[in-house]
Enzyme design. Structure first.
Site: not given
Ligand SMILES: NC(=O)c1ccc[n+]([C@@H]2O[C@H](COP(=O)([O-])OP(=O)(O)OC[C@H]3O[C@@H](n4cnc5c(N)ncnc54)[C@H](OP(=O)(O)O)[C@@H]3O)[C@@H](O)[C@H]2O)c1
Length: 283
Positions: A10, A36, A60, A62, A102, A125, A129, A150
């Site tokens: 990633g 996995d 993740a 995402t 965030d 999401y 998290k 970001w």
């Protein structure tokens, strides 16, 4: 030190892997195809086979908008998989690092969120998290939970790539101007994480690009730095409705005595634009 990076292909995983190599660690980097995190026997096997001293979990789910239709899927990876990995690491005395987001915050604040701020995620999401943070913390006392924001960098879908593509295709773009946050270059964050796992500063850390801006300002800076002629027009969140709600304000700050600070996001952007040019240059 022996470091296991999971989700290693990633955007962040590849930079943590490179930075860990650069710091002289013995690194095992496993991409999704090789491990996995939702597969308990596979997680157990990997931990027992490689016996890492630290595990950096960059695996993740995402897809922020996709998670609205598949919260279960997001939970499976971001919470349950993360807990499995953290517990398996803990069982052999290894530390675990869980990158978080965030998006665990609701964005109602008007000054930077500190580590002690109470999460109140708006999206599926974000909930996954937040759940992952809690599960990792209870599964392994030697945990680092690193909230960032970001992200942009090589090897992944990100806002910079989207803007550069749109800038080639159309003379103007509409970009949200009422959401503020900290753009973060994955190479800067990856280097910080490779360093952080060497120490014992457990708990929550806020680590993001220096400064802050709106998506609109970010887009303008991207076109300025890349020399792309494309007009950026400000839009409200309401005008550009997305499936998942995003926090209006998610600038991250730190109240740690010795916080990890990253270079300003504009510097991160300049370095990223240079790195992607190098990556695209013919050998
Ligand atoms: N991107 C952001 O703006 C942002 C902001 C704040 C925090 N973060 C956090 O930073 C971390 C890294 O994000 P990123 O931007 O690097 O994401 P990314 O580029 O989407 O990488 C995530 C990696 O996880 C892999 N993966 C997905 N499901 C998996 C599973 N069940 N087992 C093992 N690997 C799996 C993916 O593989 P496939 O592609 O093959 O599925 C992908 O390689 C995440 O924890 C994310 O929540 C990201």
């Amino acid at each position: 030190m022996r470091v296991l990076v999971v989700g290693a292909a990633g955007m962040l995983g590849r930079e943590v892997t490179a930075a860990s190599h650069a710091r002289g660690h013995e690194v095992v980097a496993l991409a999704h195809g090789a491990l996995d995190v939702t597969d308990p026997p596979a997680v157990e096997d990997a931990i027992l086979r490689y016996r890492p001293e630290a595990v950096v979990n960059c695996a993740a789910f995402t897809d922020v908008d996709g998670a609205e239709d598949d919260e279960r899927g997001a939970m499976r990876v971001n919470d349950e998989g993360a807990a499995l990995l953290a517990a398996a690491a803990g069982a052999i005395g290894a530390k675990v690092l869980y990158p978080s987001s965030d998006y665990v915050f609701d964005g109602a604040a008007r000054r930077p969120y500190l580590e002690s701020a109470i999460p109140a995620p708006l999206s599926a999401y974000g909930r996954s998290k937040q759940a992952g943070e809690t599960s990792v913390a209870v599964s392994n006392s030697r945990h680092f939970i690193v909230r960032s924001s970001w992200l942009f960098g090589l090897g992944g879908k990100n806002f910079v790539e989207t803007m550069l593509r749109l800038g080639r295709e159309q003379p103007e773009v509409l970009v949200v101007s009422d959401q503020a946050g900290c753009p973060t270059y994955t190479r800067h964050l990856g280097a910080a994480l490779a360093l952080l796992v060497e120490g014992e500063e457990y708990g929550i850390h806020h680590i993001a690009g220096g400064g802050g801006c709106s998506w609109y300002e970010f887009a303008q800076e991207i076109f300025d730095q890349a020399g792309v002629e494309c007009r950026v027009m400000a839009a409200s969140t309401e005008m550009l409705a997305r499936k998942a709600p995003r926090p209006a304000y998610s600038v991250l700050g730190s109240s740690r005595p010795d916080p990890v600070s990253l270079p300003h996001w504009q510097k991160g952007l300049a370095e990223y634009l240079a790195a992607r040019e190098l990556a695209e240059a013919p050998a």
